[in-house]
Design an enzyme around this catalytic site. Structure first.
Site, PDB file in Angstrom:
ATOM      1  N   HIS A 132       0.833  -1.209   0.000  1.00  0.00           N
ATOM      2  CA  HIS A 132       0.000   0.000   0.000  1.00  0.00           C
ATOM      3  C   HIS A 132       0.867   1.258   0.000  1.00  0.00           C
ATOM      4  O   HIS A 132       0.520   2.273  -0.616  1.00  0.00           O
ATOM      5  CB  HIS A 132      -0.917   0.013   1.217  1.00  0.00           C
ATOM      6  CG  HIS A 132      -1.992  -1.024   1.168  1.00  0.00           C
ATOM      7  ND1 HIS A 132      -2.622  -1.371  -0.012  1.00  0.00           N
ATOM      8  CD2 HIS A 132      -2.555  -1.779   2.139  1.00  0.00           C
ATOM      9  CE1 HIS A 132      -3.523  -2.304   0.247  1.00  0.00           C
ATOM     10  NE2 HIS A 132      -3.508  -2.572   1.538  1.00  0.00           N
ATOM     11  N   GLU A 136      16.822  -6.507 -27.812  1.00  0.00           N
ATOM     12  CA  GLU A 136      17.642  -6.506 -26.603  1.00  0.00           C
ATOM     13  C   GLU A 136      18.687  -7.624 -26.621  1.00  0.00           C
ATOM     14  O   GLU A 136      19.416  -7.800 -25.659  1.00  0.00           O
ATOM     15  CB  GLU A 136      16.758  -6.614 -25.359  1.00  0.00           C
ATOM     16  CG  GLU A 136      15.715  -7.697 -25.426  1.00  0.00           C
ATOM     17  CD  GLU A 136      14.678  -7.596 -24.311  1.00  0.00           C
ATOM     18  OE1 GLU A 136      14.949  -6.941 -23.290  1.00  0.00           O
ATOM     19  OE2 GLU A 136      13.595  -8.184 -24.464  1.00  0.00           O
ATOM     20  N   ASP A 140      19.219  -4.744 -21.337  1.00  0.00           N
ATOM     21  CA  ASP A 140      19.688  -6.080 -21.706  1.00  0.00           C
ATOM     22  C   ASP A 140      20.607  -6.049 -22.921  1.00  0.00           C
ATOM     23  O   ASP A 140      21.547  -6.848 -23.017  1.00  0.00           O
ATOM     24  CB  ASP A 140      18.498  -7.008 -21.979  1.00  0.00           C
ATOM     25  CG  ASP A 140      18.017  -7.690 -20.706  1.00  0.00           C
ATOM     26  OD1 ASP A 140      18.811  -7.825 -19.767  1.00  0.00           O
ATOM     27  OD2 ASP A 140      16.830  -8.068 -20.649  1.00  0.00           O
ATOM     28  N   CYS A 142      13.264   1.941 -24.770  1.00  0.00           N
ATOM     29  CA  CYS A 142      12.594   1.928 -23.465  1.00  0.00           C
ATOM     30  C   CYS A 142      13.505   1.522 -22.319  1.00  0.00           C
ATOM     31  O   CYS A 142      13.030   1.223 -21.226  1.00  0.00           O
ATOM     32  CB  CYS A 142      11.375   1.006 -23.505  1.00  0.00           C
ATOM     33  SG  CYS A 142      11.743  -0.710 -23.950  1.00  0.00           S
TER      34      CYS A 142
END
Length: 569
Positions: free
Chosen positions: A192, A431, A455, A502
């Site tokens: 939470h 990657e 990667d 990304c």
């Protein structure tokens, strides 16, 4: 420096505000037994009054959370309200008062702890979260039984909150105006604390072992919520470095002119998108001006549970994200498990080198039951917006063809069943060096590429970035890595396909001229870096950046590349 789990991105600098909840002995120190029916009835009446006040408090907190944070976060407190009427809990407390003649505070503490301990003993993070919820509800009841005396002491603006763990009630009352960062010793990315921190845009690191033994009230601290690191009493150089990083992030966030698209001085548009892990992070991505989602890491839907999410649960999550971006692109990466991630319920065999083993698309092709369930959910969600499907860890053309064949089979099954679906674009992550070298062949088979620099650099340089003995050799700015990116972009553009990036390199503002010069069509990053990246792109001329890249590709190593980039900032 203490390492933990990156829970909410951003940088926080301030003085430690240590929260140490009172021990149970302090909370329930009135341990005298009750005498006679009058005292018992009086204690039952006190309990009923405290229950009523706690319910009203929670209803107000749920309404406030719904308005200021979101519906999903408000649901935490709706669940707490239900706990206050749970027969197992209430009957157990009343029996301790009536039969064992315990006072209400002691009865609440003992029953709540018994229930919470049974949940905490289970080997499942979600059940352990329920244990935290029960203790939070009990603490609220104890607060009301004590007449509201148990309140957290006043916090100075700009504090770094440090605690063993935070209850949802405490976390929901925080704001960016008061709290500069959060660090806890207990918790995971789905706790939470993490959920609320991300929703509020407060940098947070959880699961920091040894934190409470080392942190002291008033210590100067830095929270790096993107890297999952806490610095206590940093040196002057480190402090200045992080102050500069924080200033860059905050300046970009305040400047509303970067809410629009990123465009170079000579007119080239580059999409700046967000990397997200779940629907809860959509709000902050939109707040920072994301032009879409460049990477939705769906593996987080599969983690911290006893079984994989079903089609309906996945569909509702993907639909929520896609609908929120209102036609802007949302690139969803299919399940990418293996290497540094593990799902116990998959019963995967032990691998000596999991980074070179059954992971990414390889696992999806081996477990087509999981793959087809996810594809069904994605096809359905694609009917509500601009969703794109992306396969990770691609090495060969044969893998892509097989994955697309399974996609087509899944699509036809849905259409025959009369299900409303979309027609998503399909792409792959670059990657693995083999994929970059075969980019021209792969470009004919897909709609887009997205380059995962983390990667790609790891595999190209043969460096485990998590191994501190060799991590210093890892650098995505190595000319060998940059050459693979350059040939990937060139191959894709020859076939009219777009290319995104990304990996973490996309969050490096200093690398903006390099990223622009490589010809990328999209750059995706942690949301907090979106405004400064847009600002940097808007100051760059594409044709000048292309010339720069040609020079950088000829340099001998990453140190020289970074030195050249530093002269431009």
């Amino acid at each position: 420096m203490l390492k933990g789990i990156a829970a909410a991105p951003g940088i926080g600098i301030g003085q430690v505000h240590l929260i140490e909840l009172k021990s149970r002995e302090e909370e329930t120190d009135n341990s005298q037994l009750l005498h006679g029916p009058e005292e018992i009835q009086a204690e039952l009446a006190r309990l009923e009054e405290a229950l009523g006040r706690a319910k009203r408090d929670l209803e107000e907190l749920a309404a406030k959370t719904r308005q200021e944070i979101g519906e999903a976060e408000a649901g935490i407190f709706n669940a707490h309200i239900l706990m206050l009427t749970d027969p197992t809990f209430i009957t157990g407390v009343k029996e301790k008062i009536q039969v064992e003649k315990k006072n209400a505070a002691r009865a609440v503490e003992e029953v709540a702890e018994a229930i919470a301990s049974s949940f905490a003993a289970l080997d499942d993070d979600l059940f352990r979260e329920r244990a935290a919820d029960i203790r939070d509800v009990a603490a609220r009841l104890l607060d009301n039984l004590a007449g509201g005396a148990r309140r957290a002491r006043e916090m100075k603006a700009g504090s770094i909150v440090v605690a063993r763990e935070l209850t949802p009630s405490l976390a929901a009352n925080f704001s960016r105006n008061t709290v500069a960062g959060i660090a806890t010793e207990i918790g995971g990315p789905t706790s939470h604390t993490a959920i609320v921190a991300r929703a509020l845009g407060i940098p947070a690191v959880v699961g920091v072992q040894g934190l409470m033994d080392r942190a002291r009230d008033g210590d100067l601290a830095i929270i790096d919520g993107s890297a999952g690191v806490v610095y206590l009493n940093p040196g002057s150089e480190q402090l200045e470095e992080y102050k500069k990083k924080k200033a860059v992030l905050e300046e970009g966030r305040r400047d509303s002119k970067y809410a629009g698209p990123a465009r170079t001085r000579d007119g080239r548009h580059i999409e700046v998108a967000a990397n997200i892990r779940n629907a809860a992070e959509v709000k902050i991505a939109l707040e920072y001006g994301a032009g879409g989602v460049g990477l939705f890491r769906t593996e987080f839907l599969f983690m911290n549970r006893d079984e994989p999410p079903g089609e309906e649960e996945q569909f509702l999550t993907y639909k929520e994200v896609v609908a929120a971006f209102q036609g802007r692109p949302v690139v969803v990466r299919t399940l990418d498990i293996g290497g540094d991630k593990h799902l116990p319920y998959l019963n995967m065999d032990h691998e000596e080198n999991p980074f070179l083993g059954l992971r990414g698309l390889r696992l999806c092709l081996a477990r087509q039951d999981l793959f087809k369930t996810q594809l069904r959910a994605l096809f359905r969600a694609a009917g509500y917006g601009n969703l794109k499907i992306m396969f990770p860890m691609v090495t060969t053309l044969e893998e892509v063809k097989l994955a697309r064949a399974i996609m087509e089979e899944t699509r036809q099954e849905l259409e025959r069943a009369g299900v409303n679906i979309g027609r998503p674009e399909t792409g792959i992550m670059i990657e693995v060096p083999a994929a970059a070298l075969a980019a021209e062949v792969l470009a004919r088979e897909v709609d887009f590429f997205s380059i995962g620099t983390n990667d790609l650099a790891q595999y190209t340089l043969a460096v485990d970035r998590g191994n501190e003995r060799v991590a210093g050799m890892y650098d995505a700015c190595h000319p060998a890595v940059l050459q693979l990116i350059d040939m990937t972009v060139e191959a894709a553009h020859r076939y009219g396909k777009w290319v995104g990036l990304c990996g973490e390199l996309g969050s490096e503002i200093q690398a903006a001229p390099l990223l622009v010069g490589l010809g990328l069509d999209e750059i995706s990053m942690s949301p907090v870096f979106i405004p400064p990246m847009k600002e940097a792109i808007n100051k760059i001329a594409y044709h000048e950046a292309r010339e720069l890249v040609r020079r950088l590709l000829k340099l001998p190593g990453p140190a020289e590349v970074r030195a050249a980039l530093s002269k431009l900032v």
